[in-house]
Design an enzyme around this catalytic site. Structure first.
Site, mmCIF file in Angstrom:
data_model
loop_
_atom_site.group_PDB
_atom_site.id
_atom_site.type_symbol
_atom_site.label_atom_id
_atom_site.label_comp_id
_atom_site.label_asym_id
_atom_site.label_seq_id
_atom_site.Cartn_x
_atom_site.Cartn_y
_atom_site.Cartn_z
ATOM 1 N N GLU A 50 -10.814 -23.388 -5.887
ATOM 2 C CA GLU A 50 -11.592 -23.985 -4.799
ATOM 3 C C GLU A 50 -12.193 -22.920 -3.881
ATOM 4 O O GLU A 50 -13.291 -23.111 -3.350
ATOM 5 C CB GLU A 50 -10.716 -24.965 -4.026
ATOM 6 N N GLU B 53 -3.574 -29.679 -9.732
ATOM 7 C CA GLU B 53 -2.905 -30.433 -8.663
ATOM 8 C C GLU B 53 -2.299 -31.748 -9.139
ATOM 9 O O GLU B 53 -1.236 -32.159 -8.664
ATOM 10 C CB GLU B 53 -3.896 -30.697 -7.518
#
Length: 255
Positions: A109, A129
């Site tokens: 990210e 995640e």
């Protein structure tokens, strides 16, 4: 400003920013987030700096959020600036990710929060995640489907499985794919190319791309007209046109 966790080095008109926690695979804790935010502030504030390169120390970009620190109550987020002090920051200067090794979770990210990505062919990009009961909330869920086709983005997000730097290049995630160990040099070269261009124009491009995202075209063109009016009144536009006519390199002032 260098800290124990984040180092900065000026290379010409580029600020090289290095996450320096190799013992924790350059994962992001509160200290790293604070250090990155300070480095980005330095990049933004200094008119002599035209672009930034973000990388990680000793062959790893970043393994994302430091889960051990998070369990102790540390936050890797900076209010108003997001994960690592970067993912929600509105920077006016171009930022390039130079990815060696792992860029997973929040590390991926951080790379998605940059304008360009240079990847080593054996790098690993992934958003795992969902394997931990979470989602890629540092921009992964929001940004990845805008960067690559929907079904390919959903494979990242739903399986949590990584891909190589070579595959990232094939998908269009990476601007350049290099042999291992060469990403910083290539990223600095891209930054140097960018630095030849007018800083006001570069900032305007970033602003318009951000503003036009998801808004009707008519609204985007209205904003663009205001930006163009400002640019046309600038000294840099006059300098650019004059330099072209005189067949010389422009001397930008950012005014």
């Amino acid at each position: 400003m260098s800290t124990n966790e984040v180092r900065v080095q000026r290379v010409g008109s580029t600020l090289l920013i290095t996450i320096d926690r190799p013992q924790a695979r350059n994962s992001v804790n509160a200290a790293v987030a604070t250090g990155l935010a300070a480095a980005l502030d330095e990049l933004e504030a200094d008119t002599a700096l035209r672009a930034g390169v973000l990388t990680g120390a000793k062959g790893t970009f970043s393994a994302g959020m430091d889960l051990k620190a998070a369990l102790k109550g540390e936050s890797p987020n900076i209010p108003g600036r997001g994960f690592g002090g970067l993912t929600e920051a509105e920077l006016t200067k171009p930022l390039i990710a130079a990815v060696e090794g792992f860029a997973v979770g929040g590390g991926f990210e951080l790379a998605l929060g940059c304008d360009l990505i240079v990847a080593a062919e054996d790098a690993h990009f992934g958003l795992p995640e969902v394997k931990r009961g979470l989602i890629a909330a540092g921009g992964g869920v929001i940004r990845l489907p805008k960067r690559i086709p929907y079904h390919l983005a959903m494979e990242f997000l739903l399986t949590g499985e990584p891909v190589s730097g070579a595959r990232a290049g094939e998908l269009g995630l990476a601007n350049r794919v290099t042999p291992p160990g060469e990403t910083v040099a290539v990223a600095l070269g891209l930054a140097e190319q960018i630095a030849h261009n007018a800083p006001l124009a570069l900032a305007a491009v970033k602003n318009l791309v951000r503003t036009a995202d998801g808004v009707p075209e008519a609204d985007a063109f209205a904003v663009q007209r205001r930006v163009m009016d400002t640019l046309m009144a600038s000294a840099d536009v006059r300098e650019g046109m004059t330099a072209f006519a005189e067949r010389r390199t422009p001397e930008w002032t950012g005014k």
